[in-house]
Design an enzyme around this catalytic site. Structure first.
Site, short mmCIF file in Angstrom:
data_model
loop_
_atom_site.label_atom_id
_atom_site.label_comp_id
_atom_site.label_asym_id
_atom_site.label_seq_id
_atom_site.Cartn_x
_atom_site.Cartn_y
_atom_site.Cartn_z
N ARG A 36 26.33 35.60 33.05
CA ARG A 36 26.31 34.22 33.54
C ARG A 36 25.44 33.32 32.66
O ARG A 36 25.74 32.13 32.51
CB ARG A 36 25.83 34.18 34.99
CG ARG A 36 26.90 34.69 35.94
CD ARG A 36 26.47 34.66 37.36
NE ARG A 36 27.63 34.77 38.24
CZ ARG A 36 27.58 34.67 39.55
NH1 ARG A 36 26.42 34.48 40.16
NH2 ARG A 36 28.67 34.76 40.27
N LYS A 212 38.54 44.66 51.68
CA LYS A 212 39.11 43.98 52.84
C LYS A 212 40.37 43.20 52.53
O LYS A 212 40.40 42.36 51.65
CB LYS A 212 38.08 43.03 53.43
CG LYS A 212 36.93 43.77 54.07
CD LYS A 212 36.05 42.82 54.84
CE LYS A 212 34.60 43.13 54.67
NZ LYS A 212 33.87 42.28 53.76
N GLY A 368 32.77 39.44 40.34
CA GLY A 368 32.39 40.51 41.25
C GLY A 368 32.60 41.88 40.63
O GLY A 368 32.38 42.08 39.44
N GLY A 391 33.45 34.94 44.62
CA GLY A 391 34.02 34.13 45.70
C GLY A 391 34.76 32.92 45.17
O GLY A 391 35.86 32.58 45.62
#
Ligand code: AMP
Length: 411
Positions: A36, A212, A368, A391
């Site tokens: 990052r 999920k 992620g 996200g």
């Protein structure tokens, strides 16, 4: 409409307040992955090269907003940034306090100042602030930050889906009459995550894994009409297995997501590809797991007995998915194919990563875990775009529009 970027601004002699996302993983005060920070360099360098000065603000982790918590200090990021830019960096020990104010005033053109973690201030997380005090923003905090820059630049892609962070929305909104633009990192992320998806080279294949279904449901729904195939891996696959009435043993699945999975299987019958086998472990317990070949076994998908937990796609699935990746012209990947932290259940994720690295397709890796896997395996420079936002990249792939970008100036 396209937004202005930092390249559209004459920054000479100006103070550019850049919101970056230096939310890097730390082990003590050691940064374990500086992606990052590295990805923010082009914007910072461009301002410096053109005679401007840079004031950086970022969050790190989730401190309480009640002052300094040393384990969440951005000091290690300042040290790393200084190494990467090969020049000294100023660091303020607060965000809007006397140290920040005096260092902003003293900063000369060509200089870089990193402010301490914005989340040490109660005014940064406006959702929390509202809950605690009923106030929707903290004007003293917002206006002080807004006063630091002649120009606002958003280069914090990983935080673009968080408009409740004052430094992402309230601060630029308070900078009336000043230019508000995006940085090169945000520009690149949006270009790939929106652009490649809306006009892809075909075949266009999406690979989705992780835990999920509900987290990725929006992505599947948005990509279904656009892509040619969606390959499902990871624990998510077992929710689909349940939706088909198959046996999953003790595998991780979400009963409440079964109706969603059933709906998707109907809508996406021609495009959704499920595993055909799985590598599983007998009596699996995450905390005490150690590799044991006598307890590890491959089963056909949906035929997992009693105490076995499926932890990776099996060899036949891996071969099939690798073959599909090889013939693709655009690949989007989000989420590991298995519990890749626990060998040998990293095999499926590794093979998919290798296939993407070997392919000449346009490859876009969501942030992620999949980005971490690609980096760990040394393939970071073999993909077209490695997203810095977990996200945020999912939300863009869902087709969301970000308020944090909408408020910036149009070209
Ligand atoms: P997500 O955040 O949804 O992308 O999920 C990532 C996590 O899913 C990683 O920590 C993986 O270890 C985990 N995971 C992937 N596949 C499985 C599986 N079959 N069983 C349990 N955990 C899994």
């Amino acid at each position: 409409m396209a937004k202005k970027t930092i390249a559209d601004v004459d920054v000479s002699g100006k103070a550019v307040l850049i919101r970056v996302d230096f939310n890097v993983p730390l082990d003590g005060d050691k940064i374990t992955d500086d992606l990052r920070i590295r990805m923010a360099l082009p914007t910072i360098q461009s301002v410096l090269d053109r005679g401007g000065r840079v004031i950086l603000m970022s969050h790190l982790g989730r401190p309480e907003g009640k002052g300094v918590e040393p384990e969440f200090s951005l000091k290690p990021a300042a040290t790393r940034l200084s190494e990467l830019l090969s020049r000294p960096i100023e660091f303020a020990t607060d965000t809007v306090g006397s140290d920040a104010v005096s260092k902003v005033q003293a900063l000369s053109n060509g200089g870089v100042l990193l402010l301490e973690n914005v989340r040490f201030n109660a005014g940064e997380d406006e959702k929390k602030l509202k809950k605690a005090t009923g106030q929707s923003s903290d004007p003293a905090y917002v206006n002080t930050l807004a006063s630091f820059g002649d120009v606002y630049c958003n280069d914090a892609f990983g935080t673009c889906h968080r408009p409740e962070n004052a430094s992402m929305c309230s601060v630029p909104k308070a900078m009336t009459g000043k230019l508000k633009v995006m940085g090169f990192l945000v520009e690149k992320e949006v270009q790939y995550l929106e652009g490649a998806v809306s006009n892809p080279a075909r075949p266009f294949v999406a690979i989705l894994g992780g835990k999920k279904v509900s987290d990725k449901i929006g992505v599947i729904e948005n990509l279904l009409p656009k892509c040619d195939q969606i390959l499902i891996g990871g624990a998510m696959a077992y929710t689909f297995a349940l939706a088909k009435g198959l046996k999953i043993g003790k595998s991780y699945a979400k009963a409440e997501d079964v109706p969603l999975a059933q709906k998707l299987l109907v809508e996406g019958a021609a495009k959704i590809v499920l595993p055909i086998d799985n590598n599983a472990f007998d009596n699996f317990v995450w905390d005490t797991y150690s590799a044991d070949p006598s307890k590890t076994k491959v089963f056909p998908f949906g035929e997992l007995p009693g105490n076995f937990e499926g932890l990776d796609i099996g060899p036949a699935t891996t071969q099939r998915y690798v073959g599909i990746v090889k013939s693709a012209k655009t690949v989007i990947w989000n989420g590991p194919m298995g519990a890749f932290e626990l060998p040998p259940f990293d095999a499926g994720t590794r093979a998919v990563a290798q296939a993407i690295a070997d392919s000449s397709a346009i490859s876009i890796i969501g942030g992620g875990d999949s980005a971490a896997a690609i980096e760990q395996m040394g393939f970071a420079n073999k993909v077209t775009h490695l997203s810095t936002g977990g996200g945020a990249s999912l939300e863009l792939l869902e087709g969301s529009k970000f308020e944090t970008l909408a408020i910036l100036d149009d070209k």
